[in-house]
Design an enzyme around this catalytic site. Structure first.
Site, PDB file in Angstrom:
ATOM      1  N   ASP A 184       0.762  -1.255  -0.001  1.00 54.98           N
ATOM      2  CA  ASP A 184       0.143   0.060  -0.040  1.00 54.98           C
ATOM      3  C   ASP A 184       0.961   1.136   0.009  1.00 54.98           C
ATOM      4  O   ASP A 184       1.777   1.683   1.113  1.00 54.98           O
ATOM      5  CB  ASP A 184      -0.990  -0.169   1.150  1.00 54.98           C
ATOM      6  CG  ASP A 184      -1.865   1.086   1.382  1.00 54.98           C
ATOM      7  OD1 ASP A 184      -1.657   2.130   0.478  1.00 54.98           O
ATOM      8  OD2 ASP A 184      -2.510   1.483   2.341  1.00 54.98           O
ATOM      9  N   SER A 210      -2.028  11.992 -17.141  1.00 54.39           N
ATOM     10  CA  SER A 210      -3.222  11.793 -18.051  1.00 54.39           C
ATOM     11  C   SER A 210      -3.779  13.118 -18.969  1.00 54.39           C
ATOM     12  O   SER A 210      -3.305  14.221 -18.674  1.00 54.39           O
ATOM     13  CB  SER A 210      -4.315  11.604 -16.886  1.00 54.39           C
ATOM     14  OG  SER A 210      -5.524  11.638 -17.627  1.00 54.39           O
ATOM     15  N   ASN A 211      -4.337  12.792 -19.765  1.00 46.23           N
ATOM     16  CA  ASN A 211      -4.647  13.724 -20.837  1.00 46.23           C
ATOM     17  C   ASN A 211      -5.560  14.691 -19.571  1.00 46.23           C
ATOM     18  O   ASN A 211      -6.191  15.691 -20.298  1.00 46.23           O
ATOM     19  CB  ASN A 211      -5.737  13.040 -21.846  1.00 46.23           C
ATOM     20  CG  ASN A 211      -7.014  12.164 -21.269  1.00 46.23           C
ATOM     21  OD1 ASN A 211      -7.948  13.129 -21.326  1.00 46.23           O
ATOM     22  ND2 ASN A 211      -6.910  10.973 -21.063  1.00 46.23           N
ATOM     23  N   HIS A 212      -6.272  14.129 -18.582  1.00 45.63           N
ATOM     24  CA  HIS A 212      -6.947  15.005 -17.661  1.00 45.63           C
ATOM     25  C   HIS A 212      -6.070  16.220 -16.951  1.00 45.63           C
ATOM     26  O   HIS A 212      -6.636  17.071 -16.689  1.00 45.63           O
ATOM     27  CB  HIS A 212      -7.761  14.042 -16.911  1.00 45.63           C
ATOM     28  CG  HIS A 212      -8.622  13.196 -17.616  1.00 45.63           C
ATOM     29  ND1 HIS A 212     -10.038  13.813 -18.333  1.00 45.63           N
ATOM     30  CD2 HIS A 212      -8.714  12.019 -17.799  1.00 45.63           C
ATOM     31  CE1 HIS A 212     -10.565  12.801 -18.877  1.00 45.63           C
ATOM     32  NE2 HIS A 212      -9.817  11.658 -18.801  1.00 45.63           N
ATOM     33  N   TYR A 246      -8.807  14.442  -9.891  1.00 41.11           N
ATOM     34  CA  TYR A 246      -7.938  13.634 -10.564  1.00 41.11           C
ATOM     35  C   TYR A 246      -7.011  13.998 -11.357  1.00 41.11           C
ATOM     36  O   TYR A 246      -5.687  13.966 -11.201  1.00 41.11           O
ATOM     37  CB  TYR A 246      -9.103  12.473 -11.342  1.00 41.11           C
ATOM     38  CG  TYR A 246      -8.033  11.644 -12.298  1.00 41.11           C
ATOM     39  CD1 TYR A 246      -7.219  10.464 -11.819  1.00 41.11           C
ATOM     40  CD2 TYR A 246      -8.118  11.862 -13.537  1.00 41.11           C
ATOM     41  CE1 TYR A 246      -6.570   9.852 -12.414  1.00 41.11           C
ATOM     42  CE2 TYR A 246      -7.469  10.777 -14.308  1.00 41.11           C
ATOM     43  CZ  TYR A 246      -6.466  10.063 -13.866  1.00 41.11           C
ATOM     44  OH  TYR A 246      -6.039   9.177 -14.600  1.00 41.11           O
TER      45      TYR A 246
HETATM   46  C1  15L Z   1      -7.824   8.486 -17.693  1.00 39.10           C
HETATM   47  O1  15L Z   1      -6.868   9.167 -17.363  1.00 39.10           O
HETATM   48  C2  15L Z   1      -8.327   7.271 -16.826  1.00 39.10           C
HETATM   49  O2  15L Z   1      -7.287   6.712 -16.066  1.00 39.10           O
HETATM   50  C3  15L Z   1      -9.118   6.013 -17.811  1.00 39.10           C
HETATM   51  O3  15L Z   1      -9.638   5.412 -16.975  1.00 39.10           O
HETATM   52  C4  15L Z   1      -9.788   6.851 -18.834  1.00 39.10           C
HETATM   53  O4  15L Z   1     -10.960   7.564 -18.208  1.00 39.10           O
HETATM   54  C5  15L Z   1      -8.958   7.984 -19.625  1.00 39.10           C
HETATM   55  O5  15L Z   1      -8.583   8.940 -18.661  1.00 39.10           O
HETATM   56  C6  15L Z   1      -9.770   8.583 -20.819  1.00 39.10           C
HETATM   57  O6  15L Z   1      -9.912   9.927 -20.561  1.00 39.10           O
HETATM   58  O7  15L Z   1     -10.361   7.984 -21.577  1.00 39.10           O
END
Ligand code: 15L
Length: 274
Positions: A48, A108-110, A133
Site C-alpha cells: 500500500d 493523464s490527458n485530464h 483527478y
Molecule cells: C484516464 O486518465 C483514466 O485513467 C482512464 O480510466 C480513462 O478515463 C482515460 O483517462 C480517458 O480519458 O479516456
C-alpha cells in the site's frame, strides 16, 4: 537484464504492460490487490504505497519504476489524496532514498482536459486540469520536476490518453493508445540515455489527435497504430453526448462531472473498473 518495478500492476494498464514487456525485463509487480498467476520473469510485492515503509520496501534494488498505481478516474478527495498525492509522494521519496534514478509517471490527458478540442496542444502548454483527478496528475508532474531538478532523478511523464486494444468511442479516436505503442513509450522512458524531466503524450499516431507529440518523436517514438481504421465503426455506434461541454473539451465527461453538484460523490459514469 534490468529489474523494473510496476506499481498498480493488477490494473488494466499494468496487465497490458506485463504482457508487452515480458522477456524484456525482470518485472517486480506491486499492487494493493493480490497479483494473480505470476509468469516467468515476474515476482510480486504487495504494498500500500500510502505507507512510506511499503514504498521503501518495493523500490529497493530496482533499475526503474513504472508507477501505474493510483486512483484512475475522478473520485472523492480522500481517495485521490491517499493514492495520488500521498502515495505518489511516497514512491518518489522512496525512489530517492533507495537511489533509483529513473521513474516513469503515467500522468493523464485530464491534466490538460480543459483545452478545447479545436486546439492542438504540445508538452509545453500550461496544465488545465478538468477534475480533482486531473489536479493530482499535475501534482505528480510537478513533483517529478522538483525531484529531477533538486535530486537529479530522471523523470519521464506520459500523459496517457486511453489505453485499450481498440478505440471505444469518438473522443477516444483522438486519444487512443494501443498497448504496443504504450509499451514502446515505456521502453523509451526506461532506456533513453538522456532523460532529465520530460512530458510526452501517451497516444498512438492518431490522425484525429489533439496533440503535437513532437517531444515523444524527438526521443524516438514511432507509433505503430492509428485509430482511423476504426473510425467508421466507432462513429456509427456513437450516441449524441448528454452535455455540449463534454463535446467541446478534450477531457469529455470529466469536464462536466459534478458541475453544480456534490464533489463528495463519485460520478457513476466515471467509476473506475476493478
Ligand atoms: C484516464 O486518465 C483514466 O485513467 C482512464 O480510466 C480513462 O478515463 C482515460 O483517462 C480517458 O480519458 O479516456
Amino acid at each position: 537484464m534490468k529489474t523494473i518495478l510496476i506499481t498498480g500492476a493488477a490494473g488494466d494498464i499494468g496487465t497490458h504492460l506485463r504482457r508487452e514487456l515480458a522477456g524484456k525485463y525482470a518485472l517486480r509487480l506491486s499492487d494493493v490487490r493480490p497479483i494473480k498467476k505470476l509468469a516467468a520473469g515476474e515476482t510480486s510485492a504487495r504494498a500500500d504505497i500510502a505507507r512510506l515503509t511499503d514504498a521503501l520496501r518495493i523500490t529497493k534494488g530496482v533499475d526503474a519504476i513504472v508507477h501505474m498505481g493510483g486512483f484512475s478516474v475522478e473520485g472523492p478527495w480522500n481517495e485521490i489524496l491517499r493514492a495520488n498525492i500521498i502515495g505518489l509522494y511516497n514512491v518518489f521519496e522512496a525512489a530517492r532514498r533507495n537511489g533509483v534514478k529513473r521513474l516513469l509517471f503515467p500522468t493523464s490527458n485530464h491534466a490538460t482536459g480543459f483545452y478545447r478540442r479545436d486546439q492542438i496542444i504540445d508538452h509545453r502548454v500550461y496544465p488545465k486540469p478538468d477534475s480533482r483527478y486531473g489536479v493530482s496528475k499535475v501534482f505528480g508532474e510537478q513533483l517529478g520536476s522538483l525531484y529531477a531538478d533538486k535530486y537529479g532523478m530522471e523523470v519521464f511523464c506520459i500523459r496517457i490518453g486511453n489505453v485499450n486494444p481498440a478505440p471505444v468511442d469518438k473522443r477516444r479516436l483522438s486519444l487512443w493508445l494501443s498497448p504496443r505503442d504504450l509499451a514502446q513509450l515505456v521502453q523509451i522512458g526506461i532506456e533513453h540515455p538522456d532523460i532529465r524531466f520530460e512530458i510526452v503524450y501517451g497516444v498512438s499516431g492518431n490522425k484525429r489527435s489533439w496533440y503535437d507529440n513532437s517531444n515523444a518523436q524527438r526521443l524516438g517514438y514511432k507509433p505503430q497504430d492509428d485509430s482511423e481504421p476504426y473510425a467508421a465503426e466507432v462513429l456509427g455506434k456513437e450516441k449524441p453526448g448528454a452535455d455540449p461541454s463534454s463535446e467541446m473539451y478534450q477531457g469529455g465527461n470529466f469536464v462536466v462531472a459534478e458541475i453544480g453538484g456534490d464533489p463528495s460523490r463519485v460520478t457513476p459514469k466515471l467509476k473506475r473498473k476493478r
